[in-house]
Design a protein around this motif. Structure first.
Motif, PDB file in Angstrom:
ATOM      1  N   CYS A 197       0.850  -1.201   0.000  1.00 57.00           N
ATOM      2  CA  CYS A 197       0.000   0.000   0.000  1.00 57.00           C
ATOM      3  C   CYS A 197       0.880   1.242   0.000  1.00 57.00           C
ATOM      4  O   CYS A 197       1.078   1.876   1.038  1.00 57.00           O
ATOM      5  N   SER A 198       1.428   1.592  -1.162  1.00 59.71           N
ATOM      6  CA  SER A 198       2.268   2.781  -1.328  1.00 59.71           C
ATOM      7  C   SER A 198       2.473   2.994  -2.822  1.00 59.71           C
ATOM      8  O   SER A 198       2.027   2.169  -3.640  1.00 59.71           O
ATOM      9  N   GLY A 199       3.154   4.074  -3.175  1.00 54.81           N
ATOM     10  CA  GLY A 199       3.435   4.307  -4.583  1.00 54.81           C
ATOM     11  C   GLY A 199       4.292   3.214  -5.189  1.00 54.81           C
ATOM     12  O   GLY A 199       4.037   2.748  -6.315  1.00 54.81           O
ATOM     13  N   THR A 200       5.312   2.759  -4.463  1.00 60.71           N
ATOM     14  CA  THR A 200       6.161   1.677  -4.971  1.00 60.71           C
ATOM     15  C   THR A 200       5.406   0.354  -4.983  1.00 60.71           C
ATOM     16  O   THR A 200       5.633  -0.485  -5.863  1.00 60.71           O
ATOM     17  N   ALA A 201       4.504   0.165  -4.021  1.00 58.39           N
ATOM     18  CA  ALA A 201       3.719  -1.072  -3.990  1.00 58.39           C
ATOM     19  C   ALA A 201       2.815  -1.183  -5.219  1.00 58.39           C
ATOM     20  O   ALA A 201       2.570  -2.293  -5.718  1.00 58.39           O
ATOM     21  N   LEU A 202       2.320  -0.057  -5.702  1.00 57.83           N
ATOM     22  CA  LEU A 202       1.499  -0.095  -6.914  1.00 57.83           C
ATOM     23  C   LEU A 202       2.265  -0.726  -8.067  1.00 57.83           C
ATOM     24  O   LEU A 202       1.726  -1.532  -8.828  1.00 57.83           O
ATOM     25  N   VAL A 203       3.540  -0.358  -8.193  1.00 61.89           N
ATOM     26  CA  VAL A 203       4.362  -0.909  -9.276  1.00 61.89           C
ATOM     27  C   VAL A 203       4.612  -2.398  -9.060  1.00 61.89           C
ATOM     28  O   VAL A 203       4.494  -3.202  -9.990  1.00 61.89           O
TER      29      VAL A 203
END
Length: 337
Positions: A197-203
Protein backbone atom coordinates in the motif's frame (compact mmCIF):
# COMPACT_ATOMS: atom_id res chain seq x y z
CA UNK A 1 21.52 25.55 -8.62
CA UNK A 2 18.54 27.27 -7.02
CA UNK A 3 15.18 28.61 -8.03
CA UNK A 4 13.25 31.31 -6.17
CA UNK A 5 9.48 31.27 -6.67
CA UNK A 6 7.47 34.24 -5.34
CA UNK A 7 4.01 33.13 -4.22
CA UNK A 8 2.42 36.54 -3.67
CA UNK A 9 3.07 39.89 -5.31
CA UNK A 10 5.24 42.32 -3.40
CA UNK A 11 2.20 44.09 -1.98
CA UNK A 12 1.53 40.96 0.08
CA UNK A 13 5.01 40.85 1.56
CA UNK A 14 3.78 43.01 4.44
CA UNK A 15 2.57 39.67 5.89
CA UNK A 16 6.22 39.02 6.75
CA UNK A 17 5.75 41.39 9.69
CA UNK A 18 3.30 38.91 11.22
CA UNK A 19 5.97 36.67 12.76
CA UNK A 20 6.88 34.54 9.74
CA UNK A 21 9.01 31.42 10.09
CA UNK A 22 11.00 29.29 7.67
CA UNK A 23 10.10 25.67 6.97
CA UNK A 24 12.51 23.22 5.33
CA UNK A 25 11.84 19.89 3.63
CA UNK A 26 15.11 18.04 3.08
CA UNK A 27 15.52 15.45 0.33
CA UNK A 28 18.53 13.39 -0.68
CA UNK A 29 19.39 15.60 -3.66
CA UNK A 30 17.27 18.71 -3.17
CA UNK A 31 16.24 21.10 -0.46
CA UNK A 32 12.90 22.90 -0.39
CA UNK A 33 12.28 25.85 1.87
CA UNK A 34 9.52 28.41 2.30
CA UNK A 35 8.72 31.43 4.40
CA UNK A 36 5.41 30.77 6.16
CA UNK A 37 3.21 33.44 7.73
CA UNK A 38 1.60 33.02 11.14
CA UNK A 39 -1.69 32.07 9.47
CA UNK A 40 -0.08 29.28 7.45
CA UNK A 41 0.34 31.04 4.12
CA UNK A 42 3.37 30.35 1.92
CA UNK A 43 4.94 33.73 1.25
CA UNK A 44 8.02 32.70 -0.67
CA UNK A 45 9.71 29.48 -1.87
CA UNK A 46 13.26 28.42 -2.56
CA UNK A 47 14.49 25.13 -4.02
CA UNK A 48 18.17 24.19 -4.09
CA UNK A 49 19.93 21.07 -5.32
CA UNK A 50 22.82 19.37 -3.54
CA UNK A 51 25.02 16.29 -3.88
CA UNK A 52 23.40 14.76 -0.79
CA UNK A 53 26.47 15.00 1.45
CA UNK A 54 26.33 16.31 5.02
CA UNK A 55 28.39 19.38 4.10
CA UNK A 56 26.25 20.20 1.08
CA UNK A 57 22.96 19.83 2.95
CA UNK A 58 24.07 21.84 5.97
CA UNK A 59 25.63 24.53 3.80
CA UNK A 60 22.41 24.71 1.80
CA UNK A 61 20.32 25.13 4.97
CA UNK A 62 22.54 27.94 6.24
CA UNK A 63 22.82 29.80 2.93
CA UNK A 64 19.12 29.47 2.15
CA UNK A 65 18.18 30.69 5.63
CA UNK A 66 20.43 33.71 5.28
CA UNK A 67 18.88 34.59 1.93
CA UNK A 68 15.34 34.25 3.26
CA UNK A 69 16.00 36.21 6.44
CA UNK A 70 17.57 38.97 4.36
CA UNK A 71 14.35 39.16 2.36
CA UNK A 72 12.07 38.64 5.38
CA UNK A 73 13.97 40.18 8.34
CA UNK A 74 11.18 39.47 10.84
CA UNK A 75 11.54 35.69 10.54
CA UNK A 76 11.60 34.36 14.10
CA UNK A 77 12.41 30.65 13.74
CA UNK A 78 13.49 27.88 11.39
CA UNK A 79 11.80 24.46 11.28
CA UNK A 80 13.40 21.44 9.65
CA UNK A 81 11.20 18.49 8.61
CA UNK A 82 13.30 15.30 8.57
CA UNK A 83 12.30 11.91 7.18
CA UNK A 84 14.03 9.83 9.82
CA UNK A 85 14.35 8.96 13.49
CA UNK A 86 14.98 11.83 15.91
CA UNK A 87 15.89 11.69 19.58
CA UNK A 88 13.28 12.65 22.17
CA UNK A 89 14.68 16.20 22.38
CA UNK A 90 14.37 16.59 18.61
CA UNK A 91 17.96 17.76 18.28
CA UNK A 92 19.71 14.65 16.99
CA UNK A 93 18.97 12.75 13.79
CA UNK A 94 19.59 9.15 14.77
CA UNK A 95 19.01 7.69 11.33
CA UNK A 96 17.45 8.86 8.09
CA UNK A 97 17.34 6.36 5.21
CA UNK A 98 17.66 9.00 2.47
CA UNK A 99 19.85 11.51 4.32
CA UNK A 100 23.51 11.26 5.41
CA UNK A 101 23.09 12.17 9.10
CA UNK A 102 23.83 9.35 11.57
CA UNK A 103 23.54 10.14 15.30
CA UNK A 104 24.16 13.77 14.37
CA UNK A 105 23.15 16.60 16.69
CA UNK A 106 21.97 18.81 13.85
CA UNK A 107 20.67 21.55 16.14
CA UNK A 108 24.03 21.89 17.86
CA UNK A 109 25.92 21.76 14.54
CA UNK A 110 23.82 24.46 12.88
CA UNK A 111 22.60 26.77 15.67
CA UNK A 112 25.73 28.93 15.73
CA UNK A 113 25.57 29.35 11.95
CA UNK A 114 21.89 30.18 11.54
CA UNK A 115 20.28 33.61 11.93
CA UNK A 116 17.31 32.20 13.95
CA UNK A 117 16.60 29.37 16.41
CA UNK A 118 16.32 25.95 14.78
CA UNK A 119 13.74 23.25 15.58
CA UNK A 120 13.80 19.71 14.14
CA UNK A 121 10.66 17.61 13.60
CA UNK A 122 9.81 14.33 11.91
CA UNK A 123 8.40 15.01 8.45
CA UNK A 124 5.13 13.15 9.08
CA UNK A 125 4.63 15.01 12.37
CA UNK A 126 5.33 18.27 10.55
CA UNK A 127 2.71 17.45 7.93
CA UNK A 128 0.23 16.42 10.60
CA UNK A 129 0.73 19.66 12.49
CA UNK A 130 0.22 21.64 9.28
CA UNK A 131 -3.06 19.83 8.58
CA UNK A 132 -4.15 20.26 12.21
CA UNK A 133 -3.49 23.98 12.27
CA UNK A 134 -4.50 24.97 8.75
CA UNK A 135 -5.88 21.98 6.82
CA UNK A 136 -8.12 18.94 6.91
CA UNK A 137 -7.72 18.20 10.65
CA UNK A 138 -8.70 21.60 12.04
CA UNK A 139 -10.83 21.07 15.13
CA UNK A 140 -10.01 17.36 15.48
CA UNK A 141 -9.03 16.21 18.96
CA UNK A 142 -7.94 12.60 18.41
CA UNK A 143 -6.80 11.84 14.89
CA UNK A 144 -4.24 10.13 12.65
CA UNK A 145 -2.32 11.09 9.52
CA UNK A 146 -1.75 8.25 7.06
CA UNK A 147 0.71 9.54 4.44
CA UNK A 148 0.98 7.47 1.25
CA UNK A 149 4.08 8.08 -0.84
CA UNK A 150 7.14 6.02 -1.67
CA UNK A 151 6.36 4.30 1.63
CA UNK A 152 3.87 5.08 4.41
CA UNK A 153 4.39 7.89 6.87
CA UNK A 154 2.27 8.21 9.97
CA UNK A 155 1.49 10.64 12.75
CA UNK A 156 -0.95 10.79 15.66
CA UNK A 157 -2.36 13.70 17.60
CA UNK A 158 -4.27 13.56 20.89
CA UNK A 159 -5.70 16.60 22.60
CA UNK A 160 -3.78 19.00 20.38
CA UNK A 161 -0.43 17.30 21.03
CA UNK A 162 1.71 15.18 18.74
CA UNK A 163 2.11 11.65 20.12
CA UNK A 164 5.76 10.62 19.83
CA UNK A 165 6.06 7.44 21.92
CA UNK A 166 8.65 6.83 24.62
CA UNK A 167 11.66 7.34 22.33
CA UNK A 168 10.32 9.72 19.72
CA UNK A 169 9.76 7.27 16.85
CA UNK A 170 6.01 6.51 16.98
CA UNK A 171 4.09 5.58 14.91
CA UNK A 172 5.39 3.37 12.08
CA UNK A 173 2.19 2.23 10.40
CA UNK A 174 4.00 1.30 7.22
CA UNK A 175 6.06 -1.38 8.94
CA UNK A 176 3.25 -3.35 10.51
CA UNK A 177 3.59 -6.90 9.20
CA UNK A 178 0.48 -7.81 7.23
CA UNK A 179 1.78 -10.76 5.21
CA UNK A 180 4.11 -13.09 7.16
CA UNK A 181 7.19 -13.82 5.01
CA UNK A 182 5.73 -11.55 2.34
CA UNK A 183 7.42 -9.02 0.10
CA UNK A 184 10.85 -7.88 1.35
CA UNK A 185 10.97 -4.37 2.80
CA UNK A 186 13.86 -1.89 2.92
CA UNK A 187 13.49 -1.84 6.72
CA UNK A 188 14.81 -5.41 6.84
CA UNK A 189 11.51 -7.14 7.55
CA UNK A 190 9.13 -8.88 5.17
CA UNK A 191 5.45 -8.34 4.49
CA UNK A 192 5.23 -4.76 5.75
CA UNK A 193 2.04 -2.85 4.95
CA UNK A 194 3.89 -0.29 2.82
CA UNK A 195 5.02 -3.09 0.49
CA UNK A 196 1.35 -3.52 -0.45
CA UNK A 197 0.00 0.00 0.00
CA UNK A 198 2.27 2.78 -1.33
CA UNK A 199 3.43 4.31 -4.58
CA UNK A 200 6.16 1.68 -4.97
CA UNK A 201 3.72 -1.07 -3.99
CA UNK A 202 1.50 -0.09 -6.91
CA UNK A 203 4.36 -0.91 -9.28
CA UNK A 204 5.19 -4.19 -7.52
CA UNK A 205 1.56 -5.30 -7.66
CA UNK A 206 1.29 -4.32 -11.32
CA UNK A 207 4.45 -6.33 -12.08
CA UNK A 208 3.05 -9.41 -10.35
CA UNK A 209 -0.28 -9.09 -12.13
CA UNK A 210 1.47 -8.61 -15.47
CA UNK A 211 3.46 -11.80 -14.96
CA UNK A 212 0.20 -13.72 -14.52
CA UNK A 213 -0.51 -13.23 -18.23
CA UNK A 214 -4.14 -12.33 -17.60
CA UNK A 215 -3.87 -8.71 -18.72
CA UNK A 216 -2.95 -6.85 -21.89
CA UNK A 217 -1.65 -3.49 -20.72
CA UNK A 218 0.11 -0.39 -21.96
CA UNK A 219 2.26 -0.69 -18.83
CA UNK A 220 3.84 -4.01 -19.83
CA UNK A 221 6.94 -2.62 -21.56
CA UNK A 222 7.71 -0.27 -18.68
CA UNK A 223 7.17 -3.00 -16.11
CA UNK A 224 9.50 -5.37 -17.97
CA UNK A 225 12.13 -2.65 -18.34
CA UNK A 226 11.78 -1.62 -14.71
CA UNK A 227 11.02 1.98 -15.66
CA UNK A 228 7.34 2.10 -14.67
CA UNK A 229 6.41 4.26 -11.68
CA UNK A 230 3.42 4.59 -9.40
CA UNK A 231 2.47 7.70 -11.33
CA UNK A 232 2.44 5.62 -14.53
CA UNK A 233 0.10 3.09 -12.91
CA UNK A 234 -2.28 5.86 -11.78
CA UNK A 235 -2.21 7.48 -15.23
CA UNK A 236 -2.99 4.16 -16.91
CA UNK A 237 -5.82 3.49 -14.47
CA UNK A 238 -7.39 6.83 -15.36
CA UNK A 239 -7.36 5.70 -18.99
CA UNK A 240 -9.15 2.46 -18.13
CA UNK A 241 -6.15 0.11 -18.30
CA UNK A 242 -7.34 -3.19 -16.76
CA UNK A 243 -3.98 -4.10 -15.24
CA UNK A 244 -3.60 -0.68 -13.64
CA UNK A 245 -7.17 -0.78 -12.32
CA UNK A 246 -6.53 -4.21 -10.80
CA UNK A 247 -3.39 -2.87 -9.08
CA UNK A 248 -5.36 0.11 -7.74
CA UNK A 249 -8.08 -2.26 -6.51
CA UNK A 250 -5.51 -4.32 -4.60
CA UNK A 251 -4.01 -1.11 -3.18
CA UNK A 252 -7.45 -0.02 -1.93
CA UNK A 253 -8.00 -3.36 -0.21
CA UNK A 254 -4.72 -3.13 1.69
CA UNK A 255 -5.31 0.51 2.57
CA UNK A 256 -8.69 -0.35 4.07
CA UNK A 257 -7.15 -3.18 6.09
CA UNK A 258 -4.37 -0.88 7.28
CA UNK A 259 -6.86 1.76 8.35
CA UNK A 260 -8.84 -0.87 10.27
CA UNK A 261 -5.68 -1.76 12.24
CA UNK A 262 -5.19 1.90 13.07
CA UNK A 263 -8.85 2.13 14.06
CA UNK A 264 -8.63 -0.94 16.29
CA UNK A 265 -5.52 0.26 18.12
CA UNK A 266 -6.12 4.02 18.40
CA UNK A 267 -9.88 4.53 17.85
CA UNK A 268 -9.42 7.97 16.22
CA UNK A 269 -12.26 10.27 15.26
CA UNK A 270 -10.51 11.19 12.00
CA UNK A 271 -7.97 9.71 9.61
CA UNK A 272 -6.40 12.08 7.08
CA UNK A 273 -4.92 10.54 3.93
CA UNK A 274 -1.89 12.52 2.79
CA UNK A 275 1.27 12.01 0.75
CA UNK A 276 1.79 12.00 -3.00
CA UNK A 277 -0.61 9.11 -3.67
CA UNK A 278 -3.44 11.10 -2.05
CA UNK A 279 -3.84 12.96 -5.34
CA UNK A 280 -5.28 9.74 -6.81
CA UNK A 281 -7.72 9.19 -3.93
CA UNK A 282 -10.71 9.34 -6.26
CA UNK A 283 -9.54 6.00 -7.69
CA UNK A 284 -9.29 4.06 -4.45
CA UNK A 285 -10.68 5.83 -1.40
CA UNK A 286 -14.31 4.74 -1.69
CA UNK A 287 -13.36 1.07 -1.74
CA UNK A 288 -10.77 1.60 1.02
CA UNK A 289 -13.45 3.12 3.26
CA UNK A 290 -15.68 0.09 2.71
CA UNK A 291 -12.80 -2.26 3.57
CA UNK A 292 -11.95 -0.14 6.60
CA UNK A 293 -15.48 -0.29 8.01
CA UNK A 294 -15.84 -4.01 7.17
CA UNK A 295 -12.58 -5.06 8.88
CA UNK A 296 -12.92 -2.89 11.99
CA UNK A 297 -13.45 -4.90 15.17
CA UNK A 298 -17.08 -4.57 16.22
CA UNK A 299 -18.05 -3.49 12.72
CA UNK A 300 -21.63 -2.26 12.63
CA UNK A 301 -21.76 -1.62 16.38
CA UNK A 302 -19.33 1.25 16.84
CA UNK A 303 -18.61 4.68 15.32
CA UNK A 304 -16.26 4.63 12.32
CA UNK A 305 -13.62 7.34 11.97
CA UNK A 306 -14.18 9.95 9.29
CA UNK A 307 -11.63 9.59 6.48
CA UNK A 308 -10.60 12.75 4.61
CA UNK A 309 -7.95 13.70 2.09
CA UNK A 310 -5.26 16.16 3.22
CA UNK A 311 -5.74 19.74 2.07
CA UNK A 312 -2.22 21.20 2.10
CA UNK A 313 -0.60 18.77 -0.34
CA UNK A 314 3.19 18.85 -0.61
CA UNK A 315 3.34 22.04 1.46
CA UNK A 316 2.02 20.40 4.65
CA UNK A 317 5.47 19.52 5.98
CA UNK A 318 6.94 22.95 5.25
CA UNK A 319 3.99 24.73 6.84
CA UNK A 320 3.93 22.45 9.87
CA UNK A 321 7.69 22.61 10.49
CA UNK A 322 7.63 26.40 10.35
CA UNK A 323 4.63 26.67 12.65
CA UNK A 324 6.10 24.25 15.20
CA UNK A 325 9.36 26.20 15.25
CA UNK A 326 7.50 29.49 15.67
CA UNK A 327 5.44 28.02 18.52
CA UNK A 328 8.53 26.70 20.33
CA UNK A 329 10.30 30.07 20.10
CA UNK A 330 7.18 31.90 21.28
CA UNK A 331 6.76 29.52 24.23
CA UNK A 332 10.42 29.86 25.23
CA UNK A 333 10.14 33.63 25.01
CA UNK A 334 7.04 33.65 27.20
CA UNK A 335 8.72 31.38 29.74
CA UNK A 336 11.78 33.59 30.02
CA UNK A 337 9.84 36.84 30.36
Amino acid sequence: MSTDIPIHPSSDESAAADCPAIGFDIGGTNLRAAVISADGQVLYRVQTSSDGSVDAIERGIVQTSERLVERFPDVSAIGLAVAGFLDSDRETVRFAPHLPWRDANVVKRLSLLLPCPLQLEHDANSAAWGEYRFGAARGADNWVLFALGTGIGGAMMQGGEIYRGAYGTAPEFGHLTVVPEGRPCSCGKRGCLERYCSGTALVTTAQELSESGRYFSRLTDGLVAGSATGTDVVSAARQGDELALAAIDDFATWLGRGLSMVGDVFDPELIVIGGGVASASDLYLDKAKVEFARNLTGAGYRPVADVRVAELGADAGLIGAADIARSVVAAEGAASS
